[in-house]
Design a protein around this motif. Structure first.
Motif, short mmCIF file in Angstrom:
data_model
loop_
_atom_site.label_atom_id
_atom_site.label_comp_id
_atom_site.label_asym_id
_atom_site.label_seq_id
_atom_site.Cartn_x
_atom_site.Cartn_y
_atom_site.Cartn_z
N PHE A 56 116.94 -5.81 25.69
CA PHE A 56 116.63 -7.04 24.97
C PHE A 56 116.67 -8.23 25.92
O PHE A 56 117.33 -8.20 26.95
N SER A 57 115.91 -9.25 25.55
CA SER A 57 115.83 -10.46 26.34
C SER A 57 115.86 -11.64 25.39
O SER A 57 115.15 -11.66 24.37
N VAL A 58 116.72 -12.63 25.69
CA VAL A 58 116.91 -13.78 24.80
C VAL A 58 116.98 -15.08 25.58
O VAL A 58 117.37 -15.10 26.74
N ALA A 59 116.62 -16.16 24.90
CA ALA A 59 116.75 -17.50 25.46
C ALA A 59 118.08 -18.08 25.00
O ALA A 59 118.42 -18.02 23.83
N SER A 60 118.83 -18.66 25.91
CA SER A 60 120.17 -19.16 25.57
C SER A 60 120.16 -20.32 24.60
O SER A 60 121.17 -20.57 23.93
N ASP A 61 119.04 -21.02 24.47
CA ASP A 61 119.01 -22.16 23.56
C ASP A 61 118.64 -21.78 22.13
O ASP A 61 118.61 -22.62 21.23
N GLY A 62 118.34 -20.51 21.90
CA GLY A 62 118.03 -20.05 20.55
C GLY A 62 116.57 -20.13 20.17
O GLY A 62 116.21 -19.80 19.05
N THR A 63 115.71 -20.56 21.09
CA THR A 63 114.27 -20.60 20.80
C THR A 63 113.50 -20.00 21.97
O THR A 63 113.81 -20.24 23.12
N ASP A 64 112.51 -19.20 21.62
CA ASP A 64 111.67 -18.55 22.62
C ASP A 64 110.22 -18.90 22.30
O ASP A 64 109.68 -18.45 21.29
N GLY A 65 109.63 -19.71 23.14
CA GLY A 65 108.28 -20.17 22.86
C GLY A 65 108.30 -21.07 21.63
O GLY A 65 109.30 -21.72 21.32
N SER A 66 107.22 -21.10 20.91
CA SER A 66 107.13 -21.95 19.71
C SER A 66 107.35 -21.11 18.45
O SER A 66 106.69 -21.31 17.45
N THR A 67 108.31 -20.18 18.51
CA THR A 67 108.57 -19.28 17.39
C THR A 67 109.99 -19.49 16.86
O THR A 67 110.78 -20.20 17.46
N ASP A 68 110.30 -18.79 15.78
CA ASP A 68 111.66 -18.84 15.22
C ASP A 68 112.55 -17.75 15.80
O ASP A 68 113.67 -17.56 15.35
N ALA A 69 112.07 -17.05 16.81
CA ALA A 69 112.84 -15.98 17.44
C ALA A 69 113.44 -16.47 18.75
O ALA A 69 112.90 -17.35 19.41
N VAL A 70 114.58 -15.89 19.10
CA VAL A 70 115.24 -16.19 20.36
C VAL A 70 114.78 -15.23 21.45
O VAL A 70 114.93 -15.49 22.63
N GLY A 71 114.20 -14.09 21.04
CA GLY A 71 113.74 -13.09 22.00
C GLY A 71 113.37 -11.81 21.30
O GLY A 71 113.13 -11.78 20.09
N GLY A 72 113.33 -10.73 22.09
CA GLY A 72 112.92 -9.44 21.55
C GLY A 72 113.83 -8.31 22.00
O GLY A 72 114.52 -8.41 23.02
N ILE A 73 113.80 -7.22 21.21
CA ILE A 73 114.60 -6.04 21.50
C ILE A 73 113.72 -4.80 21.30
O ILE A 73 112.96 -4.73 20.33
N VAL A 74 113.80 -3.87 22.26
CA VAL A 74 112.98 -2.65 22.19
C VAL A 74 113.84 -1.43 22.51
O VAL A 74 114.84 -1.53 23.21
#
Length: 132
Positions: A56-74
């Motif tokens: 998984f990869s996440v942004a520490s500020d709670g937003t990734d791009g212009s979406t409501d997600a912080v990141g993704g998990i596979v």
């Protein structure tokens, strides 16, 4: 990260690999997603079938791009679930549409905005069976 997972998935030890920084995404289309979602999705094909691996990869500020997600998990199932849905990871990444693809396979991580921007964090987990 998928290459590291393949190299270490059968080493006999449970492992965690951590990376930080911010990747760069080349925007070619007008899809939805962020760099962390794209990074996770890009690893999905490489870890397909590895039953003990999670990335998984996440942004520490709670937003990734212009979406409501912080990141993704596979995990090992992500690639096959996308294929069954008629989606190609390569086409999704080319269209910068990781958000919609990960949403279809429950691969989005949502925390809401945190307000502190330190870094992006990428985690690779490998779990080995417990020894008796």
């Amino acid at each position: 990260m998928a290459s590291i997972a393949k190299a270490h998935s059968h080493c006999g030890n449970s492992l965690a690999f951590l990376a930080d920084g911010e990747t760069v995404v080349q925007l070619t289309e007008h899809g939805s997603g962020g760099r962390n979602q794209e990074l996770a999705l890009a690893a999905a094909e490489g870890i397909a079938g590895l039953d003990n691996v999670l990335i998984f990869s996440v942004a520490s500020d709670g937003t990734d791009g212009s979406t409501d997600a912080v990141g993704g998990i596979v995990d090992r199932f992500t690639w096959s679930r996308l294929e069954k849905a008629g989606l190609s990871i390569h086409q999704i990444l080319a269209n910068n549409s990781a958000y919609h693809a990960l949403k279809q396979v429950d691969g989005l991580i949502r925390t809401g905005p945190i307000g502190t921007n330190v870094n992006d964090v990428l985690v690779l987990l490998i779990q080995q069976a417990e020894r008796t």
